[in-house]
Design an enzyme around this catalytic site. Sequence first.
Site, PDB file in Angstrom:
ATOM      1  N   TYR A  37       0.934  -1.346  -0.019  1.00  0.00           N
ATOM      2  CA  TYR A  37      -0.037  -0.058   0.059  1.00  0.00           C
ATOM      3  C   TYR A  37       1.023   1.171  -0.158  1.00  0.00           C
ATOM      4  O   TYR A  37       0.379   2.200   0.734  1.00  0.00           O
ATOM      5  CB  TYR A  37      -1.040  -0.006   1.008  1.00  0.00           C
ATOM      6  CG  TYR A  37      -2.179  -1.064   0.904  1.00  0.00           C
ATOM      7  CD1 TYR A  37      -1.900  -2.446   0.914  1.00  0.00           C
ATOM      8  CD2 TYR A  37      -3.412  -0.473   0.549  1.00  0.00           C
ATOM      9  CE1 TYR A  37      -2.888  -3.358   0.743  1.00  0.00           C
ATOM     10  CE2 TYR A  37      -4.424  -1.339   0.325  1.00  0.00           C
ATOM     11  CZ  TYR A  37      -4.241  -2.794   0.423  1.00  0.00           C
ATOM     12  OH  TYR A  37      -5.056  -3.732   0.169  1.00  0.00           O
ATOM     13  N   ASN A  65      -4.148  -3.975  -7.421  1.00  0.00           N
ATOM     14  CA  ASN A  65      -4.287  -2.690  -7.789  1.00  0.00           C
ATOM     15  C   ASN A  65      -3.090  -1.720  -7.296  1.00  0.00           C
ATOM     16  O   ASN A  65      -2.796  -0.932  -7.613  1.00  0.00           O
ATOM     17  CB  ASN A  65      -5.625  -2.208  -7.586  1.00  0.00           C
ATOM     18  CG  ASN A  65      -6.124  -2.362  -6.337  1.00  0.00           C
ATOM     19  OD1 ASN A  65      -6.184  -3.453  -5.605  1.00  0.00           O
ATOM     20  ND2 ASN A  65      -6.835  -1.287  -6.021  1.00  0.00           N
ATOM     21  N   HIS A 121     -16.080  -3.358  -4.039  1.00  0.00           N
ATOM     22  CA  HIS A 121     -15.456  -3.798  -5.234  1.00  0.00           C
ATOM     23  C   HIS A 121     -16.362  -4.638  -6.099  1.00  0.00           C
ATOM     24  O   HIS A 121     -15.954  -5.273  -6.938  1.00  0.00           O
ATOM     25  CB  HIS A 121     -14.157  -4.375  -5.108  1.00  0.00           C
ATOM     26  CG  HIS A 121     -13.174  -3.818  -4.310  1.00  0.00           C
ATOM     27  ND1 HIS A 121     -12.853  -2.496  -4.860  1.00  0.00           N
ATOM     28  CD2 HIS A 121     -12.528  -3.861  -3.350  1.00  0.00           C
ATOM     29  CE1 HIS A 121     -11.924  -1.924  -4.028  1.00  0.00           C
ATOM     30  NE2 HIS A 121     -11.764  -2.756  -2.990  1.00  0.00           N
ATOM     31  N   HIS A 155      -8.492  -8.300  -2.505  1.00  0.00           N
ATOM     32  CA  HIS A 155      -9.030  -7.055  -2.775  1.00  0.00           C
ATOM     33  C   HIS A 155     -10.168  -6.587  -1.935  1.00  0.00           C
ATOM     34  O   HIS A 155     -10.327  -5.557  -1.713  1.00  0.00           O
ATOM     35  CB  HIS A 155      -9.687  -7.241  -4.341  1.00  0.00           C
ATOM     36  CG  HIS A 155      -9.773  -5.728  -5.211  1.00  0.00           C
ATOM     37  ND1 HIS A 155      -8.794  -4.908  -4.978  1.00  0.00           N
ATOM     38  CD2 HIS A 155     -10.497  -5.465  -6.149  1.00  0.00           C
ATOM     39  CE1 HIS A 155      -9.299  -3.845  -5.941  1.00  0.00           C
ATOM     40  NE2 HIS A 155     -10.279  -4.220  -6.230  1.00  0.00           N
TER      41      HIS A 155
END
Length: 425
Positions: free
Chosen positions: A175, A205, A299, A328
Amino acid sequence: MGIRGLISLVFLISGFIEFDVVYSYTRPPPRNTVFTPQSDDDSSAQQVHIYQVGQDGMGISWITQSSTPATVQYGLTPSDNSNTATGVTNSYRYLLYQSGKIHNVVIGPLKSNTVYYYRLSNSPKVYSLKTAPSQFPIKFAVSGDLGQTEWTQSTLDHINKSNYDMLLLPGDLAYADCVQNLWDSFGRLVDPLASQRPWMVTQGNHEVEKIPLLHSEPFTAYNARWKMPYEESGSDSNLYYSFDVAGVHVIMLGSYTDFDRNSKQYKWLEGDLKKVKRKKSPWLVVLVHAPWYNSNTAHHGEKESIKMKASMEDLLYQARVDIIFEGHVHAYERFTRVYKNKGDKCGPIYINIGDGGNREGLATKYIDPKPDISLFREANFGHGTLEIFNATHVLWNWHKNDNDEAVVSDSIWLTNLSLETSCKV
Ligand SMILES: *[C@@H]1O[C@H](CO)[C@@H](O)[C@H](O)[C@H]1NC(C)=O
Ligand SMILES: *[C@@H]1O[C@H](CO)[C@@H](O)[C@H](O)[C@H]1NC(C)=O
Ligand SMILES: *[C@@H]1O[C@H](CO)[C@@H](O)[C@H](O)[C@H]1NC(C)=O
Ligand SMILES: [Fe+2]
């Protein structure tokens, strides 16, 4: 705050905008990022992590501030340095940030299930590692969306107590979100564990780190810092690869690179699945970041989930994949065997394990009523262990950070699909 600090702050904020507001939902108060400082000795090796390469090799990655040789001395006792291996050093630039020297050395051939001692460059510190077993039983620890908060530390403490052989991480590591020294801090946080057992990861991501006009190349830091053994599996990209360990074939997929039927990733996956010999690898496990199945509102319906599933679900179903781990969504959820949104006794079991402990907090809102194919769901931080006893029996356990490691919050025995004679491939 210097100019770097200011730039870092700007990108930290833009990171929040890019990653959190787009998919906005209410999360409980997260715990803060804990910055793991560098030791006083500037010349020492740091951010050590290891990864399995082929059947009997171990990749060792570490970072130094100054130039040192990419050499590892290793042996079976702490003073044994009779074996030496050399490797490569790289580094990267990201805006104004210049990384340290990133060294990667593969040692071996090594015996399986064996403790080795090793030293890095010219540094006197002795590390130890244990290679994975070459036969059952084997125990994996699994945790995604790890981050670097107090929750992460708690997850790592639990994983350390689990007596695992290898860690599998389905994406979203540091992160850092464009703030490069957070990658360094993450590397130091996980070093005590990742220097001792192979950590096999795929990306999420938060690893993309593209900034329009300023940094157009995706995955710069991830690829430089977390090189995985992709060449060994015939892949041309660090973003997807596979490996074999103790009768398990593990496939790591990339949610944020091309996955349509004409893509290199799809073609590689098709070829890789064809090569799997189920006599030699009775268990087939896949990791992917963006979940193909989840019943959390977080999500839900993102294109990486929907389109990748549409492209690749048939391939994995026909290959009789046993388990698919997803990340995720910051919660835990376990599905029954599924295929095309319906229960199917020949389909893989999907487990969403994005509950490692990152700064964004938990995803607590669920779609109601719970779909029948979802068997267990809870928004809590933790990790799982996948214990493979033999060719037919596997035990999956989910552990919450709120409990002692010995307490199991969800548990299931799996038998391999061959026992379903009607699923024969
Ligand atoms: C892991 O656990 C062992 C004891 O089981 C302990 O000695 C060691 O300090 C722990 N390491 C970390 C990084 O927590
Ligand atoms: C496989 O492991 C399970 C669980 O330990 C055990 O019950 C079973 O008998 C084992 N099967 C064989 C063939 O050893
Ligand atoms: C299940 O295990 C048996 C026994 O090792 C093996 O022969 C078979 O190929 C496996 N089947 C599948 C689908 O994994
Ligand atoms: Fe993610």
